[in-house]
Design a protein around this motif. Structure first.
Motif, PDB file in Angstrom:
ATOM      1  N   ILE A 155      27.998  87.483  56.299  1.00 49.82           N
ATOM      2  CA  ILE A 155      26.636  87.217  56.766  1.00 49.82           C
ATOM      3  C   ILE A 155      26.473  85.706  56.780  1.00 49.82           C
ATOM      4  O   ILE A 155      26.316  85.063  55.744  1.00 49.82           O
ATOM      5  N   GLY A 156      26.566  85.149  57.968  1.00 50.23           N
ATOM      6  CA  GLY A 156      26.664  83.704  58.134  1.00 50.23           C
ATOM      7  C   GLY A 156      28.112  83.338  58.404  1.00 50.23           C
ATOM      8  O   GLY A 156      28.981  83.563  57.556  1.00 50.23           O
ATOM      9  N   VAL A 157      28.375  82.817  59.600  1.00 51.65           N
ATOM     10  CA  VAL A 157      29.760  82.516  59.990  1.00 51.65           C
ATOM     11  C   VAL A 157      29.882  81.047  60.390  1.00 51.65           C
ATOM     12  O   VAL A 157      30.556  80.707  61.360  1.00 51.65           O
ATOM     13  N   GLY A 158      29.222  80.192  59.611  1.00 52.82           N
ATOM     14  CA  GLY A 158      29.295  78.761  59.855  1.00 52.82           C
ATOM     15  C   GLY A 158      30.402  78.119  59.046  1.00 52.82           C
ATOM     16  O   GLY A 158      31.474  78.700  58.862  1.00 52.82           O
ATOM     17  N   LEU A 159      30.129  76.929  58.534  1.00 45.49           N
ATOM     18  CA  LEU A 159      31.139  76.171  57.795  1.00 45.49           C
ATOM     19  C   LEU A 159      31.731  76.969  56.635  1.00 45.49           C
ATOM     20  O   LEU A 159      32.955  77.125  56.534  1.00 45.49           O
ATOM     21  N   ILE A 160      30.877  77.482  55.747  1.00 46.28           N
ATOM     22  CA  ILE A 160      31.371  78.171  54.554  1.00 46.28           C
ATOM     23  C   ILE A 160      31.869  79.572  54.890  1.00 46.28           C
ATOM     24  O   ILE A 160      33.010  79.935  54.573  1.00 46.28           O
ATOM     25  N   GLY A 161      31.031  80.368  55.535  1.00 47.82           N
ATOM     26  CA  GLY A 161      31.434  81.728  55.869  1.00 47.82           C
ATOM     27  C   GLY A 161      32.639  81.765  56.793  1.00 47.82           C
ATOM     28  O   GLY A 161      33.558  82.573  56.608  1.00 47.82           O
ATOM     29  N   GLY A 162      32.651  80.878  57.777  1.00 41.87           N
ATOM     30  CA  GLY A 162      33.770  80.831  58.712  1.00 41.87           C
ATOM     31  C   GLY A 162      35.058  80.356  58.067  1.00 41.87           C
ATOM     32  O   GLY A 162      36.140  80.903  58.328  1.00 41.87           O
ATOM     33  N   SER A 163      34.954  79.352  57.200  1.00 38.40           N
ATOM     34  CA  SER A 163      36.147  78.838  56.520  1.00 38.40           C
ATOM     35  C   SER A 163      36.709  79.865  55.541  1.00 38.40           C
ATOM     36  O   SER A 163      37.930  80.003  55.404  1.00 38.40           O
ATOM     37  N   LEU A 164      35.819  80.576  54.857  1.00 41.63           N
ATOM     38  CA  LEU A 164      36.284  81.660  53.986  1.00 41.63           C
ATOM     39  C   LEU A 164      37.004  82.729  54.802  1.00 41.63           C
ATOM     40  O   LEU A 164      38.058  83.236  54.390  1.00 41.63           O
ATOM     41  N   ALA A 165      36.452  83.053  55.963  1.00 43.86           N
ATOM     42  CA  ALA A 165      37.074  84.064  56.823  1.00 43.86           C
ATOM     43  C   ALA A 165      38.483  83.638  57.242  1.00 43.86           C
ATOM     44  O   ALA A 165      39.419  84.443  57.218  1.00 43.86           O
ATOM     45  N   ILE A 166      38.633  82.367  57.606  1.00 44.97           N
ATOM     46  CA  ILE A 166      39.951  81.864  58.021  1.00 44.97           C
ATOM     47  C   ILE A 166      40.967  82.020  56.895  1.00 44.97           C
ATOM     48  O   ILE A 166      42.076  82.532  57.091  1.00 44.97           O
ATOM     49  N   ASP A 167      40.583  81.572  55.701  1.00 48.34           N
ATOM     50  CA  ASP A 167      41.536  81.582  54.589  1.00 48.34           C
ATOM     51  C   ASP A 167      41.815  82.985  54.069  1.00 48.34           C
ATOM     52  O   ASP A 167      42.942  83.292  53.670  1.00 48.34           O
ATOM     53  N   ILE A 168      40.798  83.833  54.069  1.00 52.53           N
ATOM     54  CA  ILE A 168      41.018  85.219  53.645  1.00 52.53           C
ATOM     55  C   ILE A 168      41.976  85.909  54.614  1.00 52.53           C
ATOM     56  O   ILE A 168      42.904  86.611  54.205  1.00 52.53           O
ATOM     57  N   LYS A 169      41.758  85.686  55.896  1.00 52.26           N
ATOM     58  CA  LYS A 169      42.613  86.303  56.917  1.00 52.26           C
ATOM     59  C   LYS A 169      44.054  85.790  56.798  1.00 52.26           C
ATOM     60  O   LYS A 169      45.016  86.547  57.007  1.00 52.26           O
ATOM     61  N   LYS A 170      44.187  84.523  56.439  1.00 51.81           N
ATOM     62  CA  LYS A 170      45.524  83.937  56.290  1.00 51.81           C
ATOM     63  C   LYS A 170      46.286  84.599  55.145  1.00 51.81           C
ATOM     64  O   LYS A 170      47.488  84.877  55.260  1.00 51.81           O
ATOM     65  N   HIS A 171      45.590  84.848  54.038  1.00 53.53           N
ATOM     66  CA  HIS A 171      46.245  85.416  52.859  1.00 53.53           C
ATOM     67  C   HIS A 171      46.238  86.944  52.850  1.00 53.53           C
ATOM     68  O   HIS A 171      47.063  87.554  52.169  1.00 53.53           O
ATOM     69  N   ARG A 172      45.316  87.535  53.587  1.00 53.90           N
ATOM     70  CA  ARG A 172      45.236  88.999  53.673  1.00 53.90           C
ATOM     71  C   ARG A 172      45.137  89.388  55.155  1.00 53.90           C
ATOM     72  O   ARG A 172      44.052  89.706  55.656  1.00 53.90           O
ATOM     73  N   PRO A 173      46.254  89.343  55.881  1.00 57.07           N
ATOM     74  CA  PRO A 173      46.227  89.557  57.340  1.00 57.07           C
ATOM     75  C   PRO A 173      45.670  90.909  57.772  1.00 57.07           C
ATOM     76  O   PRO A 173      45.184  91.047  58.903  1.00 57.07           O
ATOM     77  N   ASP A 174      45.735  91.902  56.889  1.00 56.78           N
ATOM     78  CA  ASP A 174      45.250  93.230  57.271  1.00 56.78           C
ATOM     79  C   ASP A 174      43.742  93.374  57.088  1.00 56.78           C
ATOM     80  O   ASP A 174      43.157  94.416  57.409  1.00 56.78           O
ATOM     81  N   THR A 175      43.099  92.325  56.587  1.00 54.41           N
ATOM     82  CA  THR A 175      41.649  92.354  56.398  1.00 54.41           C
ATOM     83  C   THR A 175      40.933  92.347  57.747  1.00 54.41           C
ATOM     84  O   THR A 175      41.343  91.650  58.677  1.00 54.41           O
ATOM     85  N   VAL A 176      39.868  93.117  57.837  1.00 58.56           N
ATOM     86  CA  VAL A 176      39.018  93.108  59.032  1.00 58.56           C
ATOM     87  C   VAL A 176      37.732  92.362  58.679  1.00 58.56           C
ATOM     88  O   VAL A 176      37.009  92.754  57.758  1.00 58.56           O
ATOM     89  N   ILE A 177      37.462  91.280  59.399  1.00 61.58           N
ATOM     90  CA  ILE A 177      36.276  90.467  59.146  1.00 61.58           C
ATOM     91  C   ILE A 177      35.190  90.835  60.152  1.00 61.58           C
ATOM     92  O   ILE A 177      35.374  90.705  61.365  1.00 61.58           O
ATOM     93  N   HIS A 178      34.059  91.296  59.648  1.00 60.11           N
ATOM     94  CA  HIS A 178      32.913  91.651  60.482  1.00 60.11           C
ATOM     95  C   HIS A 178      31.861  90.545  60.330  1.00 60.11           C
ATOM     96  O   HIS A 178      31.499  90.180  59.206  1.00 60.11           O
ATOM     97  N   GLY A 179      31.361  90.040  61.431  1.00 56.53           N
ATOM     98  CA  GLY A 179      30.384  88.956  61.381  1.00 56.53           C
ATOM     99  C   GLY A 179      28.968  89.432  61.620  1.00 56.53           C
ATOM    100  O   GLY A 179      28.716  90.285  62.483  1.00 56.53           O
ATOM    101  N   ILE A 180      28.037  88.885  60.847  1.00 57.70           N
ATOM    102  CA  ILE A 180      26.613  89.197  61.003  1.00 57.70           C
ATOM    103  C   ILE A 180      25.845  87.884  61.096  1.00 57.70           C
ATOM    104  O   ILE A 180      26.034  86.982  60.275  1.00 57.70           O
ATOM    105  N   SER A 181      24.985  87.781  62.107  1.00 56.26           N
ATOM    106  CA  SER A 181      24.180  86.574  62.283  1.00 56.26           C
ATOM    107  C   SER A 181      22.912  86.921  63.041  1.00 56.26           C
ATOM    108  O   SER A 181      22.864  87.913  63.776  1.00 56.26           O
TER     109      SER A 181
END
Length: 283
Positions: A7-33
């Protein structure tokens, strides 16, 4: 934690999404805004895999809330209403006391973990998201004892996997300390920028004469007012206290200047140089 809702895909939410996806490639990231354009940009940049709404978070393993702190206070109880018994909600707000208070008696308080990753830049929005933002950074976690152990364990493992150090602190203590090391520096930067803009009417003079020292000092003045005004409001008491102390130091420095007491000024600066030894462990 395979299904993650940001919930929030800006600097913090987006950067967390990038790094989580990098370390957990099978993760599905759903965005809410609130803004569909924001989600479209996040999709375009690959920050999220799918768009979602608040009604979808019943399917979440983890919900990351990284929106302005006033919006977090308003929305957090509703988010907890919707989360499943096996899901966890975390927030990344720069204040913690009001956020923790608003859910202290919520039936699903055990499904919430209050945190503050100490990382960021002066930029905002999905285009500000960067890989590796949290590597080596501290993540302050508050009231961890109020969160279900199995859920907090999974979340903290995820955050350490992307490079963060975990430190525990109570919300009141967090807000008091963060006023000094973060909130005051933003105010100082905003007001220095304001002073220069008001006095140096010729923008070309500012551009030509401003060196790297000025640029680094006013960097934070480019930060989002939408993000920072609610932070100052929620942490008003602590921020005013820090401002009083800061203004006293500025006034003292001014008096030394007026008295031509440059030996004392030298000692003030020399003693303050100790800050570099402290920051060597941070930067």
């Amino acid at each position: 934690m395979k299904n993650i809702y940001a919930i929030g895909v800006g600097l913090i939410g987006g950067s967390l999404a990038i790094d989580i996806k990098k370390h957990r490639p099978d993760t599905v990231i759903h965005g809410i805004s609130r803004k569909d354009a924001t989600l479209n940009k996040a999709l375009e940049l690959g920050l999220i895999d799918e768009k979602a709404t608040l009604d979808d978070i019943e399917n979440a393993d983890l919900v990351i809330v990284s929106i302005p702190v006033d919006a977090t206070v308003k929305l957090l109880p509703t988010i907890l209403d919707k989360i499943s018994d096996t899901g966890l909600v975390v927030d990344a707000g720069s204040t913690k006391e009001d956020i923790c208070k608003v859910v202290e008696n919520h039936p699903k308080r055990r499904n919430f973990l209050a945190m503050h990753p100490i990382a960021g830049t002066e930029h905002s929005g999905p285009t500000a998201a960067i890989e590796g933002l949290f590597v080596g950074k501290t993540n302050i976690v508050c009231e961890v004892e109020k969160t279900t152990f199995k859920l907090q364990e999974k979340a903290l493992k995820l955050f350490t996997d992307i490079g963060m150090r975990i430190r525990y602190m109570n919300p009141v203590e967090h807000d008091r300390h963060i006023a000094y090391v973060s909130h005051l520096s933003h105010i100082s930067s905003f007001m220095l920028g304001k002073t220069v803009i008001e006095k140096e009417k010729n923008e070309r003079d500012i551009f030509d004469m401003a060196g790297s020292g000025f640029a680094s000092t006013v960097r934070l003045a480019k930060s989002s007012p939408e993000m920072w005004t609610p932070i100052f409001k929620q942490n008003k008491t602590n921020v005013i206290e820090t401002l009083d102390e800061y203004i006293n130091n500025l006034t003292h420095f001014k008096e030394l200047m007026k008295d031509d007491n440059f030996e004392a000024i030298y000692e003030e600066m020399k003693n303050t140089n100790h800050i570099k030894d402290i920051l060597n462990g941070i930067i």
